[in-house]
Design a protein around this motif. Structure first.
Motif, short mmCIF file in Angstrom:
data_model
loop_
_atom_site.label_atom_id
_atom_site.label_comp_id
_atom_site.label_asym_id
_atom_site.label_seq_id
_atom_site.Cartn_x
_atom_site.Cartn_y
_atom_site.Cartn_z
N LEU A 1 0.82 -1.19 0.00
CA LEU A 1 0.00 0.00 0.00
C LEU A 1 0.86 1.25 0.00
N GLU A 2 0.27 2.33 -0.47
CA GLU A 2 0.92 3.63 -0.43
C GLU A 2 0.28 4.44 0.69
N ILE A 3 1.11 5.04 1.53
CA ILE A 3 0.63 5.93 2.58
C ILE A 3 1.21 7.31 2.30
N ALA A 4 0.31 8.26 2.04
CA ALA A 4 0.71 9.59 1.60
C ALA A 4 0.46 10.61 2.70
N GLY A 5 1.50 11.36 3.03
CA GLY A 5 1.38 12.41 4.03
C GLY A 5 2.77 12.94 4.37
N GLU A 6 2.81 14.07 5.04
CA GLU A 6 4.09 14.70 5.37
C GLU A 6 4.90 13.81 6.32
N TYR A 7 6.12 13.48 5.91
CA TYR A 7 7.03 12.62 6.66
C TYR A 7 6.50 11.18 6.80
N ALA A 8 5.67 10.75 5.87
CA ALA A 8 5.14 9.38 5.94
C ALA A 8 6.28 8.36 5.96
N TYR A 9 7.25 8.51 5.06
CA TYR A 9 8.38 7.58 5.04
C TYR A 9 9.25 7.75 6.28
N GLY A 10 9.43 9.00 6.72
CA GLY A 10 10.24 9.26 7.91
C GLY A 10 9.72 8.52 9.12
N TYR A 11 8.39 8.53 9.29
CA TYR A 11 7.78 7.80 10.40
C TYR A 11 7.86 6.29 10.19
N LEU A 12 7.44 5.85 9.02
CA LEU A 12 7.23 4.41 8.80
C LEU A 12 8.51 3.62 8.59
N ARG A 13 9.62 4.28 8.31
CA ARG A 13 10.86 3.52 8.16
C ARG A 13 11.22 2.80 9.46
N SER A 14 10.67 3.27 10.57
CA SER A 14 10.91 2.61 11.86
C SER A 14 10.19 1.27 11.96
N GLU A 15 9.24 1.00 11.04
CA GLU A 15 8.44 -0.21 11.10
C GLU A 15 9.00 -1.36 10.28
#
Length: 349
Positions: A163-177
């Motif tokens: 899935l694509e999650i679009a939003g400000e810093y979405a990758y920045g947050y989710l890279r922790s997962e």
């Protein structure tokens, strides 16, 4: 009152000036891709500086309230002071946390994939639970989410999903997962009601944008079509609309069958392929493969980054940061921010 201890506003304002001068040059738009990246960076820096300057202005107003409090002990002024102080503290905490987003790719949308691992039907159900968890998380943050590809399990749950999650810093947050997530519970699919351990692998990639030119040669890919299928292997269409793309040089394989049109599925598969190749390219370019892609992780015992225990007690624990919560329902309902922030504050790139 000076509050700039971790953020150099003046250097960022200088960067704004340089970018604005560059944008004013006659040949700025000759290279559209580079120009768009520069304009995006300009908007980003302007926003960040504006946020810090707003806090600075509030601090100045707070100083005026302090002077008024010295002259008068009016309860109303004291309440206003405490209210403004709390607001400034919250703003500073948020801005300070944003400093963990040091990578130029942190601001981007994220492409997130979930793969059921060891554990059979239970793991496929677990993968579906994780999918819902991230969809709830995205909704809580006001992010948009779109399922790009989904492969259903034979009996229940899912084998994999992207899935694509679009939003400000979405990758920045989710890279922790990124990593293996483990579930321990009494299996609802075991007639003996035995305790089962299930695994699922979560992969996170930044969305491809114009600053990286991912060239995919026609001769380097093999496109295959097949019939889309639903749970139990039943054909949901009589035409071969599902698409599988194999990138021969890298060995990367992506599929898409969520749309009824073969053309649409091919477009989605190409988006996912570009994201995967983008991450590999970033790893090569920055020589930080372990940070951006991570070594190959198998979804099984011993590799988990986080455990979700529902029996014999209820606890979610992150094995990297040590952060834990006994409110498992809330976590599975998308309340992940405390886990994400605890990991990112460790300073792990």
């Amino acid at each position: 009152m000076k509050i700039w201890c971790v953020f150099d506003v003046l250097s960022k304002e200088k960067e704004i000036s340089v970018l604005e001068q560059l944008a004013a040059t006659p040949d700025f738009w000759d290279d559209v891709i580079v120009a768009q990246e520069k304009m995006r960076r300009l908007a980003e820096v302007k926003k960040i500086v504006g946020q810090w300057r707003t806090v600075e202005s509030k601090v100045d107003e707070l100083e005026e309230l302090v002077l008024l409090m010295e002259e008068s002990s009016t309860i109303g002024i004291e309440k206003e002071f405490l209210k403004e102080l709390s607001s400034i503290t919250d703003s500073l905490d948020a801005l300070e946390f944003n400093l963990v987003f040091a990578s130029p790719y942190d601001l981007r949308n994220a492409i997130l994939s979930i793969h059921a691992g060891a554990g059979g039907v239970d793991s496929q159900d677990w993968a579906d639970m994780i999918l819902r968890m991230y969809l709830f998380w995205a909704e809580r943050r006001g992010f948009k989410s779109e399922v790009l590809e989904k492969s259903a399990g034979e009996e229940t749950g899912i084998k994999s999903v992207t899935l694509e999650i679009a939003g400000e810093y979405a990758y920045g947050y989710l890279r922790s997962e990124h990593g293996v997530h483990r579930l321990i519970r009494i299996s609802p699919y075991d007639s003996d009601h035995a305790r089962h351990t299930s695994f699922a692998l979560v992969e996170v990639m930044p969305e491809v944008e114009g600053d990286v030119d991912i060239q995919i040669k026609t001769d380097d890919i093999r496109v295959e079509t097949y019939r889309s299928s639903g749970p139990g292997g039943q054909n949901v269409q009589k035409v071969s609309s599902a698409v599988r793309i194999v990138h021969v040089p890298s060995g990367v394989v992506v599929t898409s069958q969520t749309e009824r049109s073969q053309h649409q599925n091919k477009e989605i598969a190409m988006r996912i392929l570009k994201a995967r190749l983008f991450k590999i390219e970033l790893a090569k370019r920055e020589e930080e493969y372990a940070r951006l892609k991570g070594k190959h992780i198998s979804a099984e015992w011993g590799n988990q980054i986080r455990s979700y225990t529902l029996h014999p007690y209820r606890l979610v624990k992150d094995h990297r940061s040590g952060f834990e919560s006994g409110n498992t329902d809330a976590v599975l309902g998308g309340e992940l921010d405390d886990f994400i922030k605890a990991y990112l504050r460790m300073g792990t790139p």
